[in-house]
Enzyme design. Structure first.
Site, PDB file in Angstrom:
ATOM      1  N   SER A 167     -37.549  72.814  19.686  1.00 48.92           N
ATOM      2  CA  SER A 167     -37.992  74.215  19.775  1.00 48.92           C
ATOM      3  C   SER A 167     -37.532  74.937  18.520  1.00 48.92           C
ATOM      4  O   SER A 167     -36.528  74.550  17.902  1.00 48.92           O
ATOM      5  CB  SER A 167     -37.361  74.892  20.995  1.00 48.92           C
ATOM      6  OG  SER A 167     -37.554  76.296  20.937  1.00 48.92           O
ATOM      7  N   TYR A 191     -30.001  76.996  25.727  1.00 53.54           N
ATOM      8  CA  TYR A 191     -31.291  76.387  25.383  1.00 53.54           C
ATOM      9  C   TYR A 191     -31.323  75.983  23.904  1.00 53.54           C
ATOM     10  O   TYR A 191     -31.643  74.838  23.558  1.00 53.54           O
ATOM     11  CB  TYR A 191     -32.421  77.373  25.692  1.00 53.54           C
ATOM     12  CG  TYR A 191     -33.803  76.850  25.403  1.00 53.54           C
ATOM     13  CD1 TYR A 191     -34.391  75.903  26.233  1.00 53.54           C
ATOM     14  CD2 TYR A 191     -34.539  77.309  24.311  1.00 53.54           C
ATOM     15  CE1 TYR A 191     -35.672  75.419  25.978  1.00 53.54           C
ATOM     16  CE2 TYR A 191     -35.820  76.838  24.050  1.00 53.54           C
ATOM     17  CZ  TYR A 191     -36.377  75.900  24.890  1.00 53.54           C
ATOM     18  OH  TYR A 191     -37.643  75.426  24.642  1.00 53.54           O
TER      19      TYR A 191
HETATM   20  N1  LIG Z   1     -43.650  77.270  25.805  1.00 56.54           N
HETATM   21  C1  LIG Z   1     -42.962  77.490  24.696  1.00 56.54           C
HETATM   22  O1  LIG Z   1     -43.066  78.564  24.084  1.00 56.54           O
HETATM   23  C2  LIG Z   1     -42.046  76.434  24.120  1.00 56.54           C
HETATM   24  C3  LIG Z   1     -41.494  76.680  22.855  1.00 56.54           C
HETATM   25  C4  LIG Z   1     -40.679  75.712  22.287  1.00 56.54           C
HETATM   26  C5  LIG Z   1     -40.412  74.529  22.944  1.00 56.54           C
HETATM   27  N2  LIG Z   1     -40.951  74.319  24.179  1.00 56.54           N
HETATM   28  C6  LIG Z   1     -40.645  73.033  24.828  1.00 56.54           C
HETATM   29  O2  LIG Z   1     -41.847  72.326  25.063  1.00 56.54           O
HETATM   30  C7  LIG Z   1     -41.733  71.537  26.256  1.00 56.54           C
HETATM   31  C8  LIG Z   1     -42.852  71.869  27.231  1.00 56.54           C
HETATM   32  O3  LIG Z   1     -42.785  73.261  27.519  1.00 56.54           O
HETATM   33  P1  LIG Z   1     -43.859  74.043  28.433  1.00 56.54           P
HETATM   34  O4  LIG Z   1     -43.944  75.391  27.852  1.00 56.54           O
HETATM   35  O5  LIG Z   1     -45.070  73.226  28.625  1.00 56.54           O
HETATM   36  O6  LIG Z   1     -43.004  74.150  29.780  1.00 56.54           O
HETATM   37  P2  LIG Z   1     -43.447  74.250  31.326  1.00 56.54           P
HETATM   38  O7  LIG Z   1     -42.295  74.910  32.008  1.00 56.54           O
HETATM   39  O8  LIG Z   1     -44.794  74.835  31.458  1.00 56.54           O
HETATM   40  O9  LIG Z   1     -43.530  72.711  31.751  1.00 56.54           O
HETATM   41  C9  LIG Z   1     -42.369  71.909  31.803  1.00 56.54           C
HETATM   42  C10 LIG Z   1     -42.625  70.764  32.760  1.00 56.54           C
HETATM   43  O10 LIG Z   1     -41.414  69.972  32.790  1.00 56.54           O
HETATM   44  C11 LIG Z   1     -41.171  69.606  34.152  1.00 56.54           C
HETATM   45  N3  LIG Z   1     -39.760  69.287  34.362  1.00 56.54           N
HETATM   46  C12 LIG Z   1     -38.698  70.126  34.407  1.00 56.54           C
HETATM   47  N4  LIG Z   1     -37.576  69.460  34.709  1.00 56.54           N
HETATM   48  C13 LIG Z   1     -37.930  68.153  34.825  1.00 56.54           C
HETATM   49  C14 LIG Z   1     -37.212  66.968  35.132  1.00 56.54           C
HETATM   50  N5  LIG Z   1     -35.877  66.975  35.398  1.00 56.54           N
HETATM   51  N6  LIG Z   1     -37.886  65.792  35.171  1.00 56.54           N
HETATM   52  C15 LIG Z   1     -39.220  65.755  34.940  1.00 56.54           C
HETATM   53  N7  LIG Z   1     -39.968  66.854  34.686  1.00 56.54           N
HETATM   54  C16 LIG Z   1     -39.317  68.037  34.621  1.00 56.54           C
HETATM   55  C17 LIG Z   1     -41.623  70.832  34.947  1.00 56.54           C
HETATM   56  O11 LIG Z   1     -41.850  70.519  36.324  1.00 56.54           O
HETATM   57  C18 LIG Z   1     -42.880  71.246  34.199  1.00 56.54           C
HETATM   58  O12 LIG Z   1     -44.041  70.619  34.725  1.00 56.54           O
HETATM   59  C19 LIG Z   1     -40.322  71.822  26.800  1.00 56.54           C
HETATM   60  O13 LIG Z   1     -39.433  70.833  26.350  1.00 56.54           O
HETATM   61  C20 LIG Z   1     -39.981  73.169  26.178  1.00 56.54           C
HETATM   62  O14 LIG Z   1     -38.588  73.386  26.086  1.00 56.54           O
HETATM   63  C21 LIG Z   1     -41.757  75.240  24.790  1.00 56.54           C
END
Ligand SMILES: NC(=O)c1ccc[n+]([C@@H]2O[C@H](COP(=O)([O-])OP(=O)(O)OC[C@H]3O[C@@H](n4cnc5c(N)ncnc54)[C@H](O)[C@@H]3O)[C@@H](O)[C@H]2O)c1
Length: 259
Positions: free
Chosen positions: A150, A163
């Site tokens: 991230s 985070y």
């Molecule tokens: N959305 C953003 O702005 C953003 C920015 C930077 C990084 N990220 C990273 O990108 C990745 C995806 O983010 P997103 O926005 O799609 O998030 P999201 O919350 O929409 O989806 C995350 C998914 O991970 C699953 N999950 C959580 N804990 C888990 C576990 N213990 N085992 C298996 N699955 C699990 C959840 O059920 C969910 O389906 C993450 O690693 C997040 O930190 C997101």
């Protein structure tokens, strides 16, 4: 990115991938974007019911193969089970996307031991266990592992202490994986997205002032889409990045240029 206009990467056709955290958000879009390019996907999520529904919807819209499985990324044996399933079902494993993540927000003095442990268990332990399973199961022909970091790994914003620190660990872990496992022919890279439209950032839309403040830091003036991140993932999986390993690709609309 429409599937017709996006880069097609024909070398992906016939390959097999595991994607974690694929019930929704970026993981679901990654599964769809790979399935439509002929990659068979084993998609895991802790929310098994949502994962099965997402996998079925993607199979029906793409005509590709997506098998939804329950996966808790904090459990090494769950990763092993998905790797074995990929090889049993499709005879090979080529790609692994450590996408699952959690996003707690708390001022630094309020972070509790339980919150810290829960954050690192998913965001860091989950990436290491996934990479271990991938390295043990991907064959000798090489492969590609992509970890989701991230922008919070590099930019310090209030209330992101747990985070951001966990995501900084992901970028460093990615370098160790690349260094120690380079001789396997598997490449290990990370993607560091800025603000991307998913459930994880829904809180921004509930708080107009926070949304304005966030967008003020993005030179391109908009939040990222899951398609923006899919484009980076396809590049890092494909042969176009064949000499890239141990790096973190920032995909943030230019936010990292903002002071
Ligand atoms: N959305 C953003 O702005 C953003 C920015 C930077 C990084 N990220 C990273 O990108 C990745 C995806 O983010 P997103 O926005 O799609 O998030 P999201 O919350 O929409 O989806 C995350 C998914 O991970 C699953 N999950 C959580 N804990 C888990 C576990 N213990 N085992 C298996 N699955 C699990 C959840 O059920 C969910 O389906 C993450 O690693 C997040 O930190 C997101």
């Amino acid at each position: 990115m429409t599937e017709r206009n996006g880069p097609s990467y024909p070398e992906l056709d016939g390959k097999v991938a595991v994607i974690t955290g694929a019930a929704r958000g970026m993981g679901a879009r990654f599964a769809e974007g790979l399935a439509v390019r002929g990659v068979a996907v084993i998609a895991g999520d802790i929310n098994a019911e949502a994962m099965e529904a997402t996998a079925a919807a993607i199979e029906s819209s793409t005509g590709g193969r997506v098998i939804g499985c329950r996966l808790d990324v904090t459990q090494p044996e769950d990763h092993t089970r998905l790797a074995e399933r990929a090889v049993e079902q499709f005879g090979r494993l080529d790609y692994w996307v450590n996408n699952a993540g959690v996003f707690p927000q708390a001022p630094i003095l309020d972070i509790t031991p339980d919150q810290l442990h829960a954050t690192f268990s998913v965001n860091v332990d989950g990436v290491l266990f996934g990479a271990q399973a991938a390295a043990r199961s991907i064959g000798t022909g090489g492969g590609s592992v992509v970890n989701m970091a991230s922008l919070a790994a590099f930019r310090v914003r209030p209330a992101r202490g747990a985070y951001g620190t966990s995501k900084a660990a992901v970028t460093h872990l990615t370098k160790f994986l690349a260094r120690e496992l380079g001789s396997t022919g598997i490449r290990f890279n990370a993607i560091a997205p800025g603000f991307v439209e998913t459930e994880m950032t829904r809180w921004l839309h509930d708080d107009p002032a926070a949304l304005t403040a966030a967008l003020d830091t993005v030179p391109l003036g908009r939040m990222g889409t899951t398609d923006d991140i899919l484009g980076a993932l396809l590049f890092l999986l494909s042969d176009s990045s064949s000499y890239i390993t141990g790096t973190t690709l920032t995909v943030d609309g230019g936010s990292s240029t903002h002071s």
